[in-house]
Design a protein around this motif. Structure first.
Motif, PDB file in Angstrom:
ATOM      1  N   GLU A 101       0.900  -1.281   0.351  1.00  0.00           N
ATOM      2  CA  GLU A 101       0.373   0.050  -0.101  1.00  0.00           C
ATOM      3  C   GLU A 101       0.787   1.507   0.663  1.00  0.00           C
ATOM      4  O   GLU A 101       0.863   1.626   1.269  1.00  0.00           O
ATOM      5  CB  GLU A 101      -0.641  -0.521   1.117  1.00  0.00           C
ATOM      6  CG  GLU A 101      -1.124   1.265   1.577  1.00  0.00           C
ATOM      7  CD  GLU A 101      -2.279   1.985   0.242  1.00  0.00           C
ATOM      8  OE1 GLU A 101      -1.856   2.741  -0.247  1.00  0.00           O
ATOM      9  OE2 GLU A 101      -3.502   0.703  -0.855  1.00  0.00           O
ATOM     10  N   VAL A 102       0.991   1.551  -1.039  1.00  0.00           N
ATOM     11  CA  VAL A 102       2.263   2.409  -1.778  1.00  0.00           C
ATOM     12  C   VAL A 102       2.259   4.355  -0.715  1.00  0.00           C
ATOM     13  O   VAL A 102       2.878   5.069   0.047  1.00  0.00           O
ATOM     14  CB  VAL A 102       2.286   2.850  -2.907  1.00  0.00           C
ATOM     15  CG1 VAL A 102       2.986   1.781  -3.376  1.00  0.00           C
ATOM     16  CG2 VAL A 102       1.631   3.873  -3.589  1.00  0.00           C
ATOM     17  N   ASN A 103       0.192   4.730  -0.263  1.00  0.00           N
ATOM     18  CA  ASN A 103      -0.331   5.619   0.087  1.00  0.00           C
ATOM     19  C   ASN A 103       0.020   5.419   1.919  1.00  0.00           C
ATOM     20  O   ASN A 103      -0.149   6.404   2.353  1.00  0.00           O
ATOM     21  CB  ASN A 103      -1.260   5.612   0.211  1.00  0.00           C
ATOM     22  CG  ASN A 103      -1.813   6.132  -1.634  1.00  0.00           C
ATOM     23  OD1 ASN A 103      -0.569   6.811  -1.872  1.00  0.00           O
ATOM     24  ND2 ASN A 103      -2.576   5.514  -2.360  1.00  0.00           N
ATOM     25  N   ALA A 104       0.677   3.978   2.466  1.00  0.00           N
ATOM     26  CA  ALA A 104       0.602   4.296   3.941  1.00  0.00           C
ATOM     27  C   ALA A 104       1.947   4.850   4.229  1.00  0.00           C
ATOM     28  O   ALA A 104       2.716   4.401   4.339  1.00  0.00           O
ATOM     29  CB  ALA A 104       0.141   2.661   4.842  1.00  0.00           C
ATOM     30  N   ARG A 105       1.799   6.015   4.027  1.00  0.00           N
ATOM     31  CA  ARG A 105       3.276   6.786   4.772  1.00  0.00           C
ATOM     32  C   ARG A 105       3.160   7.756   6.002  1.00  0.00           C
ATOM     33  O   ARG A 105       4.304   8.192   5.774  1.00  0.00           O
ATOM     34  CB  ARG A 105       3.309   7.841   2.841  1.00  0.00           C
ATOM     35  CG  ARG A 105       3.655   6.233   2.232  1.00  0.00           C
ATOM     36  CD  ARG A 105       4.029   7.590   1.327  1.00  0.00           C
ATOM     37  NE  ARG A 105       5.895   7.913   1.261  1.00  0.00           N
ATOM     38  CZ  ARG A 105       6.848   7.248   1.483  1.00  0.00           C
ATOM     39  NH1 ARG A 105       6.689   6.152   1.069  1.00  0.00           N
ATOM     40  NH2 ARG A 105       8.280   7.890   1.987  1.00  0.00           N
ATOM     41  N   SER A 106       1.821   7.637   6.148  1.00  0.00           N
ATOM     42  CA  SER A 106       1.816   8.238   7.758  1.00  0.00           C
ATOM     43  C   SER A 106       1.216   7.625   8.901  1.00  0.00           C
ATOM     44  O   SER A 106       0.634   6.462   8.624  1.00  0.00           O
ATOM     45  CB  SER A 106       0.823   9.305   7.823  1.00  0.00           C
ATOM     46  OG  SER A 106      -0.059   9.754   7.607  1.00  0.00           O
ATOM     47  N   GLN A 107       0.746   8.396   9.989  1.00  0.00           N
ATOM     48  CA  GLN A 107       0.195   7.150  11.232  1.00  0.00           C
ATOM     49  C   GLN A 107      -1.156   7.139  10.779  1.00  0.00           C
ATOM     50  O   GLN A 107      -1.787   6.623  10.516  1.00  0.00           O
ATOM     51  CB  GLN A 107       0.735   8.162  12.524  1.00  0.00           C
ATOM     52  CG  GLN A 107      -0.461   7.395  13.692  1.00  0.00           C
ATOM     53  CD  GLN A 107       0.213   5.660  13.687  1.00  0.00           C
ATOM     54  OE1 GLN A 107       1.178   5.305  14.379  1.00  0.00           O
ATOM     55  NE2 GLN A 107      -0.663   4.845  13.883  1.00  0.00           N
ATOM     56  N   ALA A 108      -1.605   8.340   9.918  1.00  0.00           N
ATOM     57  CA  ALA A 108      -3.248   8.151   9.933  1.00  0.00           C
ATOM     58  C   ALA A 108      -3.383   7.832   8.822  1.00  0.00           C
ATOM     59  O   ALA A 108      -4.177   7.174   8.250  1.00  0.00           O
ATOM     60  CB  ALA A 108      -3.366  10.029   9.384  1.00  0.00           C
ATOM     61  N   ALA A 109      -2.429   7.830   7.962  1.00  0.00           N
ATOM     62  CA  ALA A 109      -2.853   6.731   6.637  1.00  0.00           C
ATOM     63  C   ALA A 109      -3.135   5.380   6.793  1.00  0.00           C
ATOM     64  O   ALA A 109      -3.425   4.919   6.205  1.00  0.00           O
ATOM     65  CB  ALA A 109      -2.033   7.050   5.751  1.00  0.00           C
ATOM     66  N   PHE A 110      -1.742   4.688   7.644  1.00  0.00           N
ATOM     67  CA  PHE A 110      -1.506   3.846   8.320  1.00  0.00           C
ATOM     68  C   PHE A 110      -3.032   3.144   8.717  1.00  0.00           C
ATOM     69  O   PHE A 110      -3.284   2.033   8.577  1.00  0.00           O
ATOM     70  CB  PHE A 110      -0.572   3.841   9.140  1.00  0.00           C
ATOM     71  CG  PHE A 110      -0.076   2.041  10.106  1.00  0.00           C
ATOM     72  CD1 PHE A 110       0.345   0.955   8.893  1.00  0.00           C
ATOM     73  CD2 PHE A 110      -1.147   2.127  10.957  1.00  0.00           C
ATOM     74  CE1 PHE A 110       0.837  -0.119   9.748  1.00  0.00           C
ATOM     75  CE2 PHE A 110      -0.336   0.705  11.509  1.00  0.00           C
ATOM     76  CZ  PHE A 110       0.281  -0.354  10.605  1.00  0.00           C
ATOM     77  N   ASN A 111      -3.746   3.714   9.794  1.00  0.00           N
ATOM     78  CA  ASN A 111      -4.735   3.489  10.753  1.00  0.00           C
ATOM     79  C   ASN A 111      -5.903   3.222   9.516  1.00  0.00           C
ATOM     80  O   ASN A 111      -6.487   2.140   9.433  1.00  0.00           O
ATOM     81  CB  ASN A 111      -4.683   4.744  11.610  1.00  0.00           C
ATOM     82  CG  ASN A 111      -3.747   4.974  12.744  1.00  0.00           C
ATOM     83  OD1 ASN A 111      -3.075   3.644  13.247  1.00  0.00           O
ATOM     84  ND2 ASN A 111      -4.217   5.866  13.911  1.00  0.00           N
ATOM     85  N   ALA A 112      -5.576   4.384   8.726  1.00  0.00           N
ATOM     86  CA  ALA A 112      -6.949   4.490   7.399  1.00  0.00           C
ATOM     87  C   ALA A 112      -6.990   3.164   6.725  1.00  0.00           C
ATOM     88  O   ALA A 112      -8.027   2.231   6.359  1.00  0.00           O
ATOM     89  CB  ALA A 112      -7.057   5.522   6.573  1.00  0.00           C
ATOM     90  N   PHE A 113      -5.537   2.533   5.882  1.00  0.00           N
ATOM     91  CA  PHE A 113      -5.646   1.545   5.406  1.00  0.00           C
ATOM     92  C   PHE A 113      -6.282   0.241   6.390  1.00  0.00           C
ATOM     93  O   PHE A 113      -6.617  -0.805   5.764  1.00  0.00           O
ATOM     94  CB  PHE A 113      -4.440   1.028   5.082  1.00  0.00           C
ATOM     95  CG  PHE A 113      -3.518  -0.195   4.615  1.00  0.00           C
ATOM     96  CD1 PHE A 113      -4.284  -0.284   3.101  1.00  0.00           C
ATOM     97  CD2 PHE A 113      -2.915  -0.760   5.553  1.00  0.00           C
ATOM     98  CE1 PHE A 113      -3.880  -1.577   2.750  1.00  0.00           C
ATOM     99  CE2 PHE A 113      -2.811  -2.066   4.887  1.00  0.00           C
ATOM    100  CZ  PHE A 113      -3.712  -2.282   3.241  1.00  0.00           C
ATOM    101  N   TYR A 114      -6.153  -0.312   7.542  1.00  0.00           N
ATOM    102  CA  TYR A 114      -6.091  -1.496   8.594  1.00  0.00           C
ATOM    103  C   TYR A 114      -7.660  -1.245   9.062  1.00  0.00           C
ATOM    104  O   TYR A 114      -7.980  -2.100   8.480  1.00  0.00           O
ATOM    105  CB  TYR A 114      -4.963  -1.312   9.575  1.00  0.00           C
ATOM    106  CG  TYR A 114      -4.006  -2.439   9.121  1.00  0.00           C
ATOM    107  CD1 TYR A 114      -4.290  -3.355   8.694  1.00  0.00           C
ATOM    108  CD2 TYR A 114      -2.896  -1.347   8.799  1.00  0.00           C
ATOM    109  CE1 TYR A 114      -3.210  -4.069   7.955  1.00  0.00           C
ATOM    110  CE2 TYR A 114      -1.972  -2.498   8.462  1.00  0.00           C
ATOM    111  CZ  TYR A 114      -2.324  -3.772   8.677  1.00  0.00           C
ATOM    112  OH  TYR A 114      -1.155  -4.411   7.567  1.00  0.00           O
ATOM    113  N   THR A 115      -8.377   0.281   8.928  1.00  0.00           N
ATOM    114  CA  THR A 115      -9.602   0.564   9.194  1.00  0.00           C
ATOM    115  C   THR A 115     -10.973   0.210   7.581  1.00  0.00           C
ATOM    116  O   THR A 115     -11.793  -0.708   8.030  1.00  0.00           O
ATOM    117  CB  THR A 115     -10.003   1.821   9.208  1.00  0.00           C
ATOM    118  OG1 THR A 115      -9.402   2.919  10.057  1.00  0.00           O
ATOM    119  CG2 THR A 115     -11.326   1.913   9.500  1.00  0.00           C
ATOM    120  N   HIS A 116      -9.894   0.395   6.510  1.00  0.00           N
ATOM    121  CA  HIS A 116     -10.357   0.168   5.507  1.00  0.00           C
ATOM    122  C   HIS A 116     -10.282  -2.206   5.119  1.00  0.00           C
ATOM    123  O   HIS A 116     -11.126  -2.412   4.818  1.00  0.00           O
ATOM    124  CB  HIS A 116      -9.392   0.232   4.114  1.00  0.00           C
ATOM    125  CG  HIS A 116     -10.442  -0.186   2.948  1.00  0.00           C
ATOM    126  ND1 HIS A 116     -11.621   0.541   2.195  1.00  0.00           N
ATOM    127  CD2 HIS A 116     -10.100  -0.837   2.055  1.00  0.00           C
ATOM    128  CE1 HIS A 116     -11.555   0.023   0.990  1.00  0.00           C
ATOM    129  NE2 HIS A 116     -10.506  -0.753   1.504  1.00  0.00           N
TER     130      HIS A 116
END
Length: 149
Positions: A101-116
């Motif tokens: 997941e190339v867009n998982a580059r911040s804590q917020a994006a990491f959290n959003a990725f796993y929420t999804h």
């Protein structure tokens, strides 16, 4: 030429033993390490006595630079070696999910990725995926442990 540093780095002797044993004993474990070695993700692995009794290990986002993303895996130290191997494989699968997941580059994006992609884990603000569960189970079987996680 100087060899490239490993993308999975043990921060203590126990974590180093788990990593070495996993590489020696499991083809699935080796494949996860190889995938991560070919990514922009660096994973720091350490053992600790301070994880909740409800979890055996966990993956956390540390940060990112323009070239690299940094994650850490904590393993609860009071587990047998064979168990720490398949728990580490489970967490390395999560790291591979992040690497893809190339867009998982911040804590917020990491959290959003796993929420999804994930389901709620054992603790608040933690997530699980069926694929990581399956990877841990596969390594457990390769180690001769059988059964479920």
């Amino acid at each position: 030429p100087v060899p490239e540093p490993p993308h999975i780095r043990a921060l203590d002797d126990c974590a180093g033993k788990v990593l070495a044993a996993g590489l020696q004993r499991s083809a699935t474990f080796r494949a996860l390490v190889e995938e991560l070695q070919n990514s922009d993700v660096i994973v720091f692995v350490y053992t600790t006595p301070y994880l909740s009794p409800k979890v055996s290990g966990g993956l956390s986002f540390v940060g990112a630079s323009p070239a690299w993303r940094y994650l850490k895996v904590a393993l609860r130290r009071d587990q047998p070696l064979h168990q720490m191997i398949w728990i580490l494989a489970h967490e390395l699968h999560h790291a591979a999910e992040v690497a893809r997941e190339v867009n998982a580059r911040s804590q917020a994006a990491f959290n959003a990725f796993y929420t999804h992609i994930g389901t709620v884990g054992a603790l608040q603000d933690t997530f699980e995926t069926d694929e990581a569960f399956a990877a841990g189970l596969k390594v457990r079987r390769e180690l001769g442990e059988g059964g479920g996680l």
